[in-house]
Design a protein around this motif. Structure first.
Motif, short mmCIF file in Angstrom:
data_model
loop_
_atom_site.label_atom_id
_atom_site.label_comp_id
_atom_site.label_asym_id
_atom_site.label_seq_id
_atom_site.Cartn_x
_atom_site.Cartn_y
_atom_site.Cartn_z
N VAL A 58 0.83 -1.20 0.00
CA VAL A 58 0.00 0.00 0.00
C VAL A 58 0.86 1.25 0.00
N SER A 59 1.89 1.27 0.85
CA SER A 59 2.70 2.47 1.03
C SER A 59 4.09 2.10 1.53
N LEU A 60 5.08 2.86 1.10
CA LEU A 60 6.44 2.68 1.61
C LEU A 60 6.70 3.58 2.81
N ASP A 61 6.01 4.74 2.87
CA ASP A 61 6.22 5.68 3.97
C ASP A 61 4.88 6.24 4.40
N PRO A 62 4.24 5.68 5.43
CA PRO A 62 4.74 4.60 6.28
C PRO A 62 4.62 3.24 5.56
N PRO A 63 5.37 2.24 6.03
CA PRO A 63 5.32 0.93 5.37
C PRO A 63 4.02 0.19 5.68
N LEU A 64 3.13 0.12 4.67
CA LEU A 64 1.82 -0.50 4.84
C LEU A 64 1.57 -1.54 3.76
N VAL A 65 0.86 -2.61 4.12
CA VAL A 65 0.40 -3.64 3.18
C VAL A 65 -1.08 -3.88 3.47
N SER A 66 -1.75 -4.61 2.57
CA SER A 66 -3.15 -4.91 2.82
C SER A 66 -3.54 -6.25 2.20
N PHE A 67 -4.67 -6.76 2.65
CA PHE A 67 -5.29 -7.93 2.04
C PHE A 67 -6.79 -7.80 2.18
N LEU A 68 -7.51 -8.54 1.33
CA LEU A 68 -8.96 -8.58 1.38
C LEU A 68 -9.42 -9.95 1.85
N ALA A 69 -10.47 -9.98 2.63
CA ALA A 69 -11.04 -11.24 3.11
C ALA A 69 -12.55 -11.18 2.98
N ASP A 70 -13.14 -12.26 2.53
CA ASP A 70 -14.58 -12.37 2.41
C ASP A 70 -15.22 -12.17 3.79
N ARG A 71 -16.32 -11.44 3.82
CA ARG A 71 -17.00 -11.16 5.09
C ARG A 71 -17.49 -12.41 5.79
N THR A 72 -17.65 -13.52 5.06
CA THR A 72 -18.14 -14.76 5.69
C THR A 72 -17.02 -15.52 6.38
N SER A 73 -15.79 -15.04 6.28
CA SER A 73 -14.65 -15.71 6.92
C SER A 73 -14.86 -15.81 8.43
N THR A 74 -14.61 -16.99 8.97
CA THR A 74 -14.65 -17.16 10.43
C THR A 74 -13.28 -16.92 11.04
N THR A 75 -12.24 -16.87 10.21
CA THR A 75 -10.88 -16.65 10.69
C THR A 75 -10.57 -15.17 10.83
N LEU A 76 -11.05 -14.36 9.90
CA LEU A 76 -10.73 -12.93 9.93
C LEU A 76 -11.06 -12.27 11.26
N PRO A 77 -12.22 -12.52 11.88
CA PRO A 77 -12.49 -11.87 13.17
C PRO A 77 -11.43 -12.19 14.23
N LYS A 78 -10.88 -13.39 14.19
CA LYS A 78 -9.83 -13.77 15.15
C LYS A 78 -8.55 -12.99 14.89
N ILE A 79 -8.23 -12.79 13.61
CA ILE A 79 -7.04 -12.02 13.25
C ILE A 79 -7.22 -10.56 13.65
N VAL A 80 -8.39 -10.02 13.37
CA VAL A 80 -8.67 -8.62 13.72
C VAL A 80 -8.64 -8.44 15.24
N GLU A 81 -9.21 -9.40 15.97
CA GLU A 81 -9.18 -9.33 17.43
C GLU A 81 -7.76 -9.36 17.97
N ALA A 82 -6.88 -10.14 17.34
CA ALA A 82 -5.49 -10.19 17.77
C ALA A 82 -4.77 -8.86 17.51
N GLY A 83 -5.23 -8.13 16.48
CA GLY A 83 -4.64 -6.84 16.19
C GLY A 83 -3.31 -6.91 15.44
N ARG A 84 -2.99 -8.08 14.93
CA ARG A 84 -1.71 -8.27 14.23
C ARG A 84 -1.82 -9.48 13.31
N PHE A 85 -0.90 -9.55 12.34
CA PHE A 85 -0.88 -10.70 11.43
C PHE A 85 0.48 -10.83 10.79
#
Length: 176
Positions: A47-74
């Motif tokens: 996404v950006s070099l300054d600041p260093p950012l990346v991104s990904f997309l996840a389907d809203r039906t994912s049961t794993t994404l909420p766990k990743i978001v809750e952890a606050g890191r990946f």
């Protein structure tokens, strides 16, 4: 031949988009009970070099994404061409995806999968709702090229790898 927006259905859009090769990335984290969780994404990008950012997309039906978001890191693990079986395992619903999978913990506490091409450890910066997906933006904390293997790609509904003649020249000048 193109198709007007009014005539598009989901299958047609998916078929056309399948002609855009994507790298296969497994996004990993730990759930609140410190169990590893992971999901396959084909939409990982810088996404950006300054600041260093990346991104990904996840389907809203994912049961794993909420766990990743809750952890606050990946951790974003770029799979190698010889890791198709691992990709398929990480895509299973309801299974213990990490059973028999070799991994180590990053400094942030995220699983780093063994045998990958590269990995990027992130803190979640923002999550956006976009259509039927959520976009997760992460601020890079650490990243590393893990091997000189070729990446696993998804193209036209199948898996494969990438290697070009330009890569031979590039590799000859790198010190892995």
């Amino acid at each position: 031949m193109s198709t007007a927006v009014e005539q598009m259905d989901g299958r047609y859009v998916r078929d056309v988009l399948g002609n855009f090769p994507t790298s296969v990335v497994v996004v990993t984290s730990l759930d609140p009970a410190d169990r590893p969780v992971g999901m396959v994404v084909g939409s990982f990008t810088s996404v950006s070099l300054d600041p260093p950012l990346v991104s990904f997309l996840a389907d809203r039906t994912s049961t794993t994404l909420p766990k990743i978001v809750e952890a606050g890191r990946f951790n974003a693990n770029a799979l190698a061409a010889d890791q198709e079986a691992l990709c398929r395992r990480m895509a299973l619903r309801g299974a213990n995806r990490f059973e028999g999978v070799d991994w180590k913990q990053s400094d942030l506490g995220n699983p780093i999968l063994e045998g990958t091409v590269a990995w990027i450890d992130c803190i979640i910066e923002k999550v956006f709702e976009l259509g039927d997906h959520d976009m997760v933006v992460g601020r890079i904390r650490e990243l590393r090229v893990a091997s000189a293997k070729t990446p696993l790609l998804f193209f036209r509904g199948g898996y494969g790898d990438y290697f070009s003649s330009s890569q031979i020249l590039l590799d000859s000048h790198r010190n892995w």
